[in-house]
Design a protein around this motif. Structure first.
Motif, short mmCIF file in Angstrom:
data_model
loop_
_atom_site.label_atom_id
_atom_site.label_comp_id
_atom_site.label_asym_id
_atom_site.label_seq_id
_atom_site.Cartn_x
_atom_site.Cartn_y
_atom_site.Cartn_z
N PRO A 74 -117.16 30.39 62.01
CA PRO A 74 -117.81 30.98 63.19
C PRO A 74 -117.57 30.22 64.49
CG PRO A 74 -119.31 30.99 61.33
CD PRO A 74 -118.11 30.20 60.91
N SER A 75 -117.43 28.91 64.41
CA SER A 75 -117.22 28.12 65.63
C SER A 75 -115.83 28.33 66.21
CB SER A 75 -117.43 26.63 65.35
OG SER A 75 -118.75 26.39 64.93
N LEU A 76 -114.87 28.66 65.37
CA LEU A 76 -113.47 28.80 65.80
C LEU A 76 -113.18 30.24 66.20
CD1 LEU A 76 -111.82 26.69 62.93
CD2 LEU A 76 -112.52 25.89 65.19
N HIS A 77 -113.94 30.76 67.16
CA HIS A 77 -113.81 32.18 67.48
C HIS A 77 -113.17 32.42 68.86
CE1 HIS A 77 -118.02 31.47 69.13
NE2 HIS A 77 -117.46 32.10 70.16
N PHE A 78 -112.38 31.46 69.33
CA PHE A 78 -111.71 31.61 70.62
C PHE A 78 -110.21 31.85 70.40
CE2 PHE A 78 -115.59 29.36 71.50
CZ PHE A 78 -116.05 29.99 72.65
N LEU A 79 -109.74 33.00 70.86
CA LEU A 79 -108.38 33.45 70.60
C LEU A 79 -107.59 33.60 71.89
CD1 LEU A 79 -109.31 36.42 68.19
CD2 LEU A 79 -109.13 33.99 67.61
N PHE A 80 -106.30 33.85 71.76
CA PHE A 80 -105.46 34.26 72.88
C PHE A 80 -104.44 35.25 72.36
CE2 PHE A 80 -103.73 30.33 71.17
CZ PHE A 80 -102.38 30.60 71.02
N ALA A 81 -103.84 35.99 73.26
CA ALA A 81 -102.92 37.06 72.88
C ALA A 81 -101.47 36.68 73.15
CB ALA A 81 -103.28 38.35 73.63
N GLY A 82 -100.56 37.43 72.55
CA GLY A 82 -99.13 37.31 72.82
C GLY A 82 -98.53 38.70 72.91
N VAL A 83 -97.49 38.85 73.71
CA VAL A 83 -96.86 40.15 73.94
C VAL A 83 -95.40 40.07 73.52
CG1 VAL A 83 -96.37 41.95 75.63
CG2 VAL A 83 -98.38 40.52 75.91
N SER A 84 -94.96 41.03 72.70
CA SER A 84 -93.56 41.00 72.24
C SER A 84 -92.67 41.96 73.01
CB SER A 84 -93.49 41.33 70.75
OG SER A 84 -93.84 42.68 70.53
N ASP A 85 -93.27 42.85 73.79
CA ASP A 85 -92.45 43.81 74.52
C ASP A 85 -93.26 44.37 75.68
OD1 ASP A 85 -90.25 45.32 75.14
OD2 ASP A 85 -90.75 46.97 73.81
N TYR A 86 -92.64 44.41 76.84
CA TYR A 86 -93.29 44.98 78.02
C TYR A 86 -92.22 45.33 79.02
CZ TYR A 86 -96.92 45.69 81.54
OH TYR A 86 -97.76 46.24 82.47
N SER A 87 -92.35 46.47 79.67
CA SER A 87 -91.31 46.88 80.62
C SER A 87 -91.95 47.62 81.78
CB SER A 87 -90.28 47.78 79.94
OG SER A 87 -90.89 48.94 79.41
N PHE A 88 -91.16 47.78 82.84
CA PHE A 88 -91.60 48.41 84.07
C PHE A 88 -90.69 49.59 84.39
CE2 PHE A 88 -92.39 43.92 84.08
CZ PHE A 88 -93.72 43.83 84.44
N ASN A 145 -93.22 57.25 73.61
CA ASN A 145 -92.20 57.14 74.65
C ASN A 145 -92.71 56.39 75.88
OD1 ASN A 145 -90.22 58.53 73.20
ND2 ASN A 145 -91.05 60.53 73.83
N ASN A 146 -93.99 56.09 75.90
CA ASN A 146 -94.53 55.29 76.99
C ASN A 146 -93.89 53.91 76.94
OD1 ASN A 146 -96.05 53.72 78.73
ND2 ASN A 146 -97.98 54.70 78.18
N PRO A 147 -93.11 53.49 77.96
CA PRO A 147 -92.36 52.25 77.88
C PRO A 147 -93.21 51.00 77.83
CG PRO A 147 -92.29 53.10 80.12
CD PRO A 147 -92.92 54.16 79.26
N SER A 148 -94.48 51.12 78.17
CA SER A 148 -95.34 49.93 78.19
C SER A 148 -96.04 49.67 76.88
CB SER A 148 -96.38 50.07 79.31
OG SER A 148 -95.76 50.12 80.56
N ASN A 149 -95.87 50.58 75.89
CA ASN A 149 -96.54 50.38 74.61
C ASN A 149 -95.78 49.38 73.77
OD1 ASN A 149 -98.74 52.04 74.97
ND2 ASN A 149 -97.72 53.85 74.21
N GLY A 150 -95.95 48.08 74.07
CA GLY A 150 -95.31 47.03 73.30
C GLY A 150 -96.27 46.47 72.27
N ASP A 151 -95.73 45.87 71.23
CA ASP A 151 -96.58 45.28 70.19
C ASP A 151 -97.31 44.06 70.73
OD1 ASP A 151 -95.81 47.18 68.33
OD2 ASP A 151 -94.09 46.02 67.67
N VAL A 152 -98.52 43.88 70.23
CA VAL A 152 -99.42 42.83 70.71
C VAL A 152 -99.84 41.95 69.54
CG1 VAL A 152 -101.69 42.41 71.72
CG2 VAL A 152 -100.26 44.24 72.62
N PHE A 153 -100.00 40.67 69.79
CA PHE A 153 -100.47 39.72 68.79
C PHE A 153 -101.75 39.04 69.29
CE2 PHE A 153 -96.07 40.26 67.90
CZ PHE A 153 -95.83 39.91 66.58
N LEU A 154 -102.58 38.64 68.34
CA LEU A 154 -103.67 37.71 68.63
C LEU A 154 -103.46 36.45 67.80
CD1 LEU A 154 -106.98 39.82 68.83
CD2 LEU A 154 -105.77 38.69 70.69
N PHE A 155 -103.76 35.30 68.42
CA PHE A 155 -103.59 34.03 67.74
C PHE A 155 -104.88 33.22 67.81
CE2 PHE A 155 -99.33 35.02 69.48
CZ PHE A 155 -98.58 35.00 68.31
N ASN A 156 -105.16 32.54 66.72
CA ASN A 156 -106.18 31.49 66.70
C ASN A 156 -105.44 30.19 66.44
OD1 ASN A 156 -108.50 29.95 66.55
ND2 ASN A 156 -109.54 31.31 65.11
#
Length: 438
Positions: free
Chosen positions: A263-277, A361-372
């Motif tokens: 329970p104490s280790l509940h602080f995460l961050f994200a990572g992005v594998s694909d993103y475009s404009f 087909n939405n170009p911004s729909n890239g896969d997302v990760f969460l890390f602890n």
């Protein structure tokens, strides 16, 4: 039936990236800016829409959202924008005077709205058949997001002690000087509430988001809107398997459970594998990299992953062409990048799927990760050092202390610092083989 999720957008930052989140998921569910289905249809494309939307008797889809800011400019702009009619105006609270970037002022001003907030919250929860969890969108830098956000966490935990309480929190930049000189005070006080009342917190650092956008090919001046849009896309990816899925009984908290072994280790961050404009070519150096490797390079905090150990990760598949990477391959990537893993438990490397068949087909729909990852300790340490520098000189301290009865303000600061030290030691201990008996 899928459980409902209520979102709280507190302060300018939380309201802005929360607004981008609603815009994005409206596209996913084929909902127009007025809240109705595209093409005059009655039913949206996903059976799980009701997790985030309430359907009115007029077949209008209304976000399960409560918005509050003590300065009216941002809320007024949003309500007058294209998607302004999307929200329930009865769920919007605003004032004419801000908090001066002061956590204590925000917390006390929030008390003035306590009864009104509780009434809105009561009405919103009564619209739910099976309330599951709450999301807080806010920043720990300014006064409203940090102070009012802390108070509302306290209220929700008191009223709904068994509901999953999740926060998406924008935190101070680690490598740049902030315009808000008292942000170490606001951050350390916010962290006390995020530690005590939240089940899960995901960090976003504006500087890191800026770097991710640059890495994926946007070299010209990057706007705050683009930063908020990327945060919103990450939130859309994390929630996609709840909103758009072939499975009807996925619970929001079940997506986070494998990531949080303690329970104490509940602080995460994200990572992005694909993103475009639109109109921009992707950075060629990223095209041939594994999704996992790209996510490690494009994370939402600037802490060095080599200075700590990986506890867990979750990949959220949001595209039809996404492929699951075997755990053995991920461990090879970690080894090649000199990223260590905890030894006191198996590292959890999970995946979550969603069905974006109509919107892939939405170009911004890239896969997302969460890390602890225990590199969180470096972020905590840096912010603790910044706090100590201010406290040593008692800089700007009176503007906080005058918001509390004599002596209580100093006790609160001391308690918040002790909480930060304890959290720091917890993440240090998680690097030991003997955890949790380090």
């Amino acid at each position: 039936m899928q459980k409902e999720i209520i979102c709280l957008q507190i302060g300018q930052c939380g309201i802005q990236f929360g607004h981008e989140f609603w815009k994005n998921i409206c596209i996913d569910h084929e909902i127009n800016p007025e809240g109705f289905c595209f093409g005059g249809k009655i039913q949206v494309s996903s059976e799980n829409y009701h997790s985030f939307f309430n359907q009115s008797s007029r077949n209008k889809y209304i976000p399960r959202a409560i918005l509050l800011d003590l300065e009216p400019r941002i809320i007024t702009n949003i309500l007058n924008s294209t998607f302004g009619d999307l929200y329930d105006k009865n769920n919007v609270l605003t004032e004419k005077q801000g908090t001066g970037n002061n956590w204590a002022n925000g917390y006390n001003r929030g008390i003035e709205y306590k009864e009104e907030f509780e009434e809105i919250l009561r009405k919103e929860t009564e619209k739910c058949n099976k309330l599951g969890s709450f999301n807080l969108f806010h920043s720990t830098v300014g006064g409203t997001g940090s102070g009012v956000g802390s108070l509302f966490l306290e209220i929700i935990r008191d009223e709904f002690p068994r509901k999953f309480l999740n926060s998406f929190s924008v935190i101070p930049n680690q490598l740049q000087i902030s315009d808000v000189v008292v942000q170490p005070y606001n951050y350390i006080l916010s962290m006390r509430w995020l530690s005590l009342y939240c089940d899960c917190v995901t960090f976003f650092e504006n500087e890191s988001i800026h770097n991710i956008i640059e890495n994926f090919g946007k070299k010209s001046k990057i706007s705050l809107l683009q930063i908020n849009a990327l945060i919103a896309k990450i939130l859309g990816g994390i929630t996609s398997s709840i909103r758009i899925s072939n499975f009807l009984n996925i619970e929001f908290e079940s997506l986070f459970a494998p990531l949080i072994p303690s329970p104490s280790l509940h602080f995460l961050f994200a990572g992005v594998s694909d993103y475009s404009f639109p109109g921009k070519k992707k950075n060629s150096k990223y095209l041939k990299l594994d999704h996992f490797k790209k996510a490690l390079l494009n994370k939402t905090i600037t802490s060095n992953l080599k200075k700590g150990k990986l506890i867990s990760s979750m990949k959220y598949f949001t595209r039809k062409d996404s492929k699951e990477e075997p755990s053995s391959r991920i461990k090879t990537i970690l080894l090649k990048n000199q990223i260590q893993c905890i030894e006191w438990a198996p590292v959890s490397l999970q995946s979550s799927f969603s069905n974006f068949s109509k919107n892939s087909n939405n170009p911004s729909n890239g896969d997302v990760f969460l890390f602890n990852h225990t590199c969180i300790k470096n972020l905590l340490k840096k912010n603790l050092n910044q706090y100590d520098l201010l406290r040593k000189r008692n800089a700007f301290l009176n503007s906080y202390l005058r918001e509390f009865p004599s002596g209580e303000g100093l006790e609160l600061f001391d308690d918040a610092r002790e909480n930060m030290e304890s959290l720091l030691e917890e993440y240090k201990g998680a690097e030991s083989k003997q955890y949790p008996f380090f």
